[in-house]
Design an enzyme around this catalytic site. Structure first.
Site, PDB file in Angstrom:
ATOM      1  N   LYS A   1       0.831  -1.210   0.000  1.00 11.92           N
ATOM      2  CA  LYS A   1       0.000   0.000   0.000  1.00 11.92           C
ATOM      3  C   LYS A   1       0.865   1.261   0.000  1.00 11.92           C
ATOM      4  O   LYS A   1       0.669   2.157  -0.818  1.00 11.92           O
ATOM      5  CB  LYS A   1      -0.892  -0.008   1.250  1.00 11.92           C
ATOM      6  CG  LYS A   1      -1.468   1.348   1.621  1.00 11.92           C
ATOM      7  CD  LYS A   1      -2.137   1.291   2.994  1.00 11.92           C
ATOM      8  CE  LYS A   1      -2.490   2.640   3.544  1.00 11.92           C
ATOM      9  NZ  LYS A   1      -1.424   3.296   4.310  1.00 11.92           N
ATOM     10  N   ASN A   2       1.817   1.323   0.926  1.00 14.17           N
ATOM     11  CA  ASN A   2       2.539   2.590   1.070  1.00 14.17           C
ATOM     12  C   ASN A   2       3.527   2.849  -0.072  1.00 14.17           C
ATOM     13  O   ASN A   2       3.975   3.984  -0.255  1.00 14.17           O
ATOM     14  CB  ASN A   2       3.198   2.686   2.443  1.00 14.17           C
ATOM     15  CG  ASN A   2       2.141   2.873   3.534  1.00 14.17           C
ATOM     16  OD1 ASN A   2       1.003   3.263   3.246  1.00 14.17           O
ATOM     17  ND2 ASN A   2       2.498   2.581   4.775  1.00 14.17           N
TER      18      ASN A   2
ATOM     19  N   CYS B   1      -4.796   8.104   8.779  1.00 16.69           N
ATOM     20  CA  CYS B   1      -5.182   7.614  10.113  1.00 16.69           C
ATOM     21  C   CYS B   1      -4.924   8.648  11.186  1.00 16.69           C
ATOM     22  O   CYS B   1      -3.946   9.405  11.119  1.00 16.69           O
ATOM     23  CB  CYS B   1      -4.392   6.352  10.436  1.00 16.69           C
ATOM     24  SG  CYS B   1      -4.915   4.948   9.455  1.00 16.69           S
TER      25      CYS B   1
ATOM     26  N   ARG C   1       0.389  15.020  12.541  1.00 14.46           N
ATOM     27  CA  ARG C   1       1.124  14.590  11.341  1.00 14.46           C
ATOM     28  C   ARG C   1       1.580  15.820  10.548  1.00 14.46           C
ATOM     29  O   ARG C   1       1.010  16.175   9.522  1.00 14.46           O
ATOM     30  CB  ARG C   1       0.256  13.649  10.497  1.00 14.46           C
ATOM     31  CG  ARG C   1      -0.147  12.425  11.300  1.00 14.46           C
ATOM     32  CD  ARG C   1      -0.873  11.386  10.494  1.00 14.46           C
ATOM     33  NE  ARG C   1       0.008  10.624   9.610  1.00 14.46           N
ATOM     34  CZ  ARG C   1      -0.363   9.533   8.955  1.00 14.46           C
ATOM     35  NH1 ARG C   1      -1.587   9.079   9.068  1.00 14.46           N
ATOM     36  NH2 ARG C   1       0.488   8.911   8.159  1.00 14.46           N
TER      37      ARG C   1
ATOM     38  N   ASP D   1       3.724   0.434  12.064  1.00 12.64           N
ATOM     39  CA  ASP D   1       2.469  -0.056  11.487  1.00 12.64           C
ATOM     40  C   ASP D   1       2.143  -1.490  11.925  1.00 12.64           C
ATOM     41  O   ASP D   1       1.030  -1.958  11.724  1.00 12.64           O
ATOM     42  CB  ASP D   1       2.516   0.018   9.950  1.00 12.64           C
ATOM     43  CG  ASP D   1       2.644   1.458   9.465  1.00 12.64           C
ATOM     44  OD1 ASP D   1       2.359   2.368  10.243  1.00 12.64           O
ATOM     45  OD2 ASP D   1       3.041   1.654   8.294  1.00 12.64           O
TER      46      ASP D   1
ATOM     47  N   ARG E   1      -9.135   0.313   3.722  1.00 11.77           N
ATOM     48  CA  ARG E   1      -8.185   1.271   3.125  1.00 11.77           C
ATOM     49  C   ARG E   1      -6.845   0.603   2.830  1.00 11.77           C
ATOM     50  O   ARG E   1      -6.098   1.094   1.965  1.00 11.77           O
ATOM     51  CB  ARG E   1      -7.958   2.446   4.076  1.00 11.77           C
ATOM     52  CG  ARG E   1      -9.101   3.420   4.144  1.00 11.77           C
ATOM     53  CD  ARG E   1      -8.699   4.679   4.904  1.00 11.77           C
ATOM     54  NE  ARG E   1      -7.353   5.065   4.548  1.00 11.77           N
ATOM     55  CZ  ARG E   1      -6.443   5.526   5.411  1.00 11.77           C
ATOM     56  NH1 ARG E   1      -6.732   5.685   6.668  1.00 11.77           N
ATOM     57  NH2 ARG E   1      -5.227   5.843   4.995  1.00 11.77           N
TER      58      ARG E   1
HETATM   59  N1  EPU Z   1       7.228  14.138  10.823  1.00 10.84           N
HETATM   60  C1  EPU Z   1       7.518  15.449  11.102  1.00 10.84           C
HETATM   61  N2  EPU Z   1       7.502  16.340  10.061  1.00 10.84           N
HETATM   62  C2  EPU Z   1       7.230  15.979   8.796  1.00 10.84           C
HETATM   63  C3  EPU Z   1       6.930  14.633   8.509  1.00 10.84           C
HETATM   64  C4  EPU Z   1       6.931  13.721   9.547  1.00 10.84           C
HETATM   65  O1  EPU Z   1       7.764  15.809  12.254  1.00 10.84           O
HETATM   66  O2  EPU Z   1       7.258  16.846   7.910  1.00 10.84           O
HETATM   67  C5  EPU Z   1       7.242  13.151  11.915  1.00 10.84           C
HETATM   68  C6  EPU Z   1       5.879  12.524  12.159  1.00 10.84           C
HETATM   69  O3  EPU Z   1       5.109  13.313  13.037  1.00 10.84           O
HETATM   70  C7  EPU Z   1       6.249  11.165  12.738  1.00 10.84           C
HETATM   71  C8  EPU Z   1       7.577  10.844  12.039  1.00 10.84           C
HETATM   72  O4  EPU Z   1       8.069  12.075  11.518  1.00 10.84           O
HETATM   73  O5  EPU Z   1       6.500  11.302  14.104  1.00 10.84           O
HETATM   74  C9  EPU Z   1       7.466   9.842  10.903  1.00 10.84           C
HETATM   75  O6  EPU Z   1       6.486  10.281   9.973  1.00 10.84           O
HETATM   76  P1  EPU Z   1       6.549   9.893   8.422  1.00 10.84           P
HETATM   77  O7  EPU Z   1       6.616  11.144   7.653  1.00 10.84           O
HETATM   78  O8  EPU Z   1       7.624   8.879   8.244  1.00 10.84           O
HETATM   79  O9  EPU Z   1       5.131   9.237   8.230  1.00 10.84           O
HETATM   80  P2  EPU Z   1       4.173   9.388   6.976  1.00 10.84           P
HETATM   81  O10 EPU Z   1       4.967   9.489   5.733  1.00 10.84           O
HETATM   82  O11 EPU Z   1       3.115  10.378   7.259  1.00 10.84           O
HETATM   83  C10 EPU Z   1       4.157   6.844   6.442  1.00 10.84           C
HETATM   84  C11 EPU Z   1       3.101   5.782   6.303  1.00 10.84           C
HETATM   85  C12 EPU Z   1       2.534   5.441   7.675  1.00 10.84           C
HETATM   86  C13 EPU Z   1       3.672   4.999   8.605  1.00 10.84           C
HETATM   87  C14 EPU Z   1       4.778   6.054   8.642  1.00 10.84           C
HETATM   88  C15 EPU Z   1       6.002   5.614   9.435  1.00 10.84           C
HETATM   89  C16 EPU Z   1       2.228   6.256   4.112  1.00 10.84           C
HETATM   90  C17 EPU Z   1       1.092   6.710   3.288  1.00 10.84           C
HETATM   91  N3  EPU Z   1       2.050   6.268   5.434  1.00 10.84           N
HETATM   92  O12 EPU Z   1       3.479   7.964   6.997  1.00 10.84           O
HETATM   93  O13 EPU Z   1       1.663   4.352   7.451  1.00 10.84           O
HETATM   94  O14 EPU Z   1       3.175   4.800   9.904  1.00 10.84           O
HETATM   95  O15 EPU Z   1       5.198   6.364   7.290  1.00 10.84           O
HETATM   96  O16 EPU Z   1       6.539   4.457   8.898  1.00 10.84           O
HETATM   97  O17 EPU Z   1       3.260   5.862   3.604  1.00 10.84           O
HETATM   98  C18 EPU Z   1      -0.174   2.965   7.803  1.00 10.84           C
HETATM   99  O18 EPU Z   1       0.101   2.406   6.735  1.00 10.84           O
HETATM  100  O19 EPU Z   1      -1.008   2.507   8.632  1.00 10.84           O
HETATM  101  C19 EPU Z   1       0.512   4.210   8.153  1.00 10.84           C
HETATM  102  C20 EPU Z   1       0.042   5.059   9.061  1.00 10.84           C
END
Ligand code: EPU
Length: 425
Positions: A22-23, A117, A122, A305, A397
Site C-alpha cells: 500500500k505505502n 489515520c 502529522r 504499522d 483502506r
Molecule cells: N514528521 C515530522 N515532520 C514531517 C513529517 C513527519 O515531524 O514533515 C514526523 C511525524 O510526526 C512522525 C515521524 O516524523 O513522528 C514519521 O512520519 P513519516 O513522515 O515517516 O510518516 P508518513 O509518511 O506520514 C508513512 C506511512 C505510515 C507509517 C509512517 C512511518 C504512508 C502513506 N504512510 O506515513 O503508514 O506509519 O510512514 O513508517 O506511507 C499505515 O500504513 O497505517 C501508516 C500510518
C-alpha cells in the site's frame, strides 16, 4: 457500514498470498504524473480503498487511466490541472505526494491537506523545508497547500526527523530539478527504495535509496514505463502475527523476507518457529508465546504499522510486554478496544504495558484506524466466542480482501455488508 463477524479459537493452516505494498503504491501512482511521454503500467497494486482513491484523484487531474486486476495503466501526457481538491484527497495521506510530483513537472501544485489515520500530529514541515530548499514557495491557506517555483535547483537537505513522506515527496520534487540534490537523514523503508526504483525506471537518476543519504541528479524529462510494486511488508507482518496467534502452520507467499527481519526476530523471541525461503516464510506456532519488549523505529527497526496487530498478540502472551511507540504519539487507541475483550493493558505516554491474560473473549469492538483494525481482527481470531468488528472501512483502506484471505486459511470470519444488517440479529 460493514462489519466483520469472527468466531475465534480456530487454528489456521495453509498458504496466503501477500499483495502489493500500500505505502509504495500510494506514492508510485502519484509519481506517474511525472511522465510527460508514454504511459506508466503499474502492476501488483493492491485492491484497496486508498489505491482506488489515488486513481480517482489522478483522473480528476486529467490522467487517462485503465485499470484491472491489480494493475493500472496511466497516461499523464494531457494533465489539465494541478489542483487536487476532490474528497478523496482529504481521505488519505498518499495524496500529498502530488505536491512533489506536480511541482516537479509543472512547477506548481495545489493540494488539499491530506488526511489518513488519526494516530497523532502529522506535520508536513519537513516536506515544506525540502520544497523550499529547491526554490519553491509554499503557502498553506484554508486547508490547501500551494507550492510554486519559477525553477527548481538541486540543494543539500538535512531532514530533522526521519520521514518516509518527506523523503519520497522531496525526492520526487528533485528528479527534474537543475543539478544535484542530496537528501540526508533520509528514510530507508522498502517503499522509499521502491519509489526510487520506479522513478529510475522512468529515466530519473537517483542513487543511495535505502541508505540515509540519497543523491538525485536532475534529468530533463521522465517517460512512461512498466513497473511492479513490491510486496507489502505490513500486510505480511500482520498475517505472520495472525498465524502465530492462532497456532498451526501458515506459508506466507510473495514476500521479501529481508523486509520482515525485525518482525521475524520478535516472533522468534516469543517462541514462534519461522522458516525463511527466497520469497516465502513458513510460520509455525503452538500458540504458547512469551511476552517481549518492542520499540517502534524507522526501518530497519520494528515498524510502527505492525505495533498495533502485535499488541493484540502480546495480550495473550505469557508475562509482561512493554511497547515504546517512538513514531506516533497516539497509536494506542486499539488497546481500549482490546480491554473490552479482557486484555490487561495500560498506557503511560508513549509506553504501553501489557500483561498477558489466559484468553480474550469475543465482544463488539471498533477499528479506530487502519492498523487498529488489523489488531481487532487478530484479537477476534484469538478470542473465545464471537467478535463483531465495526469501523471496517478503515481496514478496507489497506488490507485487500482480509476476510477472504483468512477464511482460506480456515478462520471463521465473514463480512456483513451494511445493507444486510438484519442478518446479524
Ligand atoms: N514528521 C515530522 N515532520 C514531517 C513529517 C513527519 O515531524 O514533515 C514526523 C511525524 O510526526 C512522525 C515521524 O516524523 O513522528 C514519521 O512520519 P513519516 O513522515 O515517516 O510518516 P508518513 O509518511 O506520514 C508513512 C506511512 C505510515 C507509517 C509512517 C512511518 C504512508 C502513506 N504512510 O506515513 O503508514 O506509519 O510512514 O513508517 O506511507 C499505515 O500504513 O497505517 C501508516 C500510518
Amino acid at each position: 457500514m460493514d462489519k466483520l463477524i469472527i468466531n475465534g479459537g480456530k487454528r489456521i493452516c495453509g498458504d496466503i498470498e501477500i499483495s502489493g505494498a500500500k505505502n509504495a503504491a500510494v506514492a508510485i501512482l502519484p509519481a506517474a504524473v511525472l511522465a510527460s511521454k508514454g504511459v506508466c503500467t503499474i502492476e501488483n497494486i493492491p485492491d484497496i480503498e486508498d489505491v482506488r482513491g489515488v486513481l480517482k484523484i489522478l483522473e480528476s487531474l486529467g490522467c487517462k487511466i485503465t485499470s484491472g486486476d491489480n494493475y493500472a495503466v496511466i497516461n499523464s501526457e494531457n494533465i489539465n490541472t494541478c489542483k487536487a481538491d476532490i474528497d478523496e484527497v482529504k481521505g488519505m495521506r498518499g495524496s500529498y505526494y502530488l505536491l512533489g510530483s506536480l511541482l516537479s513537472r509543472f512547477k506548481k501544485a495545489s493540494v488539499d491537506m491530506p488526511g489518513g489515520c488519526s494516530i497523532g500530529v502529522r506535520p508536513i514541515d519537513q516536506h515544506i523545508k525540502g520544497f523550499e530548499a529547491l526554490g519553491a514557495k509554499v503557502q498553506i491557506e484554508h486547508g490547501v497547500v500551494r507550492v510554486e517555483a519559477e525553477r527548481l535547483v538541486g540543494s543539500n537537505i538535512y531532514f530533522d526527523v526521519v520521514s518516509v513522506g518527506a523523503t519520497i515527496n522531496v525526492m520526487m520534487a528533485a528528479v527534474l530539478a537543475e543539478g544535484t540534490t542530496v537528501l540526508e537523514n533520509a528514510a530507508k523503508e522498502p517503499h522509499v527504495v521502491d519509489v526510487a526504483n520506479f522513478l529510475n525506471t522512468m529515466g530519473a537518476n537517483i542513487k543511495g535509496a535505502g541508505t540515509d543519504v540519497i543523491r538525485i541528479t536532475g534529468v530533463d524529462e521522465l517517460r512512461g514505463c512498466t513497473y511492479s510494486v513490491i510486496p507489502d511488508q505490513i500486510e505480511a507482518g500482520t498475517y505472520m502475527i495472525a498465524a502465530a496467534a492462532c497456532g498451526g502452520q501458515v506459508r506466507i507467499r510473495n514476500v521479501i523476507p529481508k523486509h520482515l527481519e525485525s518482525i521475524s526476530a520478535k516472533l522468534i523471541e516469543m517462541g514462534v518457529e519461522i522458516i525463511e525461503e527466497d520469497d516465502f516464510l513458513v510460520i509455525k506456532s503452538d500458540g504458547k508465546l512469551k511476552g517481549v519488549n518492542i520499540k517502534t523505529l524507522p526501518y530497519p527497526g520494528f515498524p510502527t504499522d505492525v505495533q498495533q496487530p502485535m499488541s493484540a498478540l502480546l495480550s495473550i502472551a505469557c508475562g509482561r510486554s512493554i511497547i515504546n511507540e517512538s513514531i506516533w504519539e497516539s497509536r494506542y487507541k486499539h488497546l481500549d478496544e482490546l480491554k473490552k475483550m479482557g486484555a490487561n493493558a495500560k498506557v503511560e505516554g508513549r509506553i504501553a504495558i501489557i500483561d498477558g491474560v489466559q484468553k480474550l473473549t469475543g465482544a463488539e469492538i471498533r477499528a479506530t484506524d487502519l492498523r487498529a483494525g488489523a489488531a481487532m481482527v487478530i484479537a477476534g481470531l484469538i478470542a473465545e466466542g464471537t467478535t463483531v468488528v465495526t469501523g471496517v472501512e478503515h481496514i478496507d483502506r489497506g488490507y485487500p480482501k482480509i476476510e477472504e484471505k483468512l477464511s482460506k486459511l480456515g478462520a471463521d470470519i465473514r463480512r456483513i455488508k451494511s445493507e444486510d444488517k438484519r442478518s446479524l440479529i
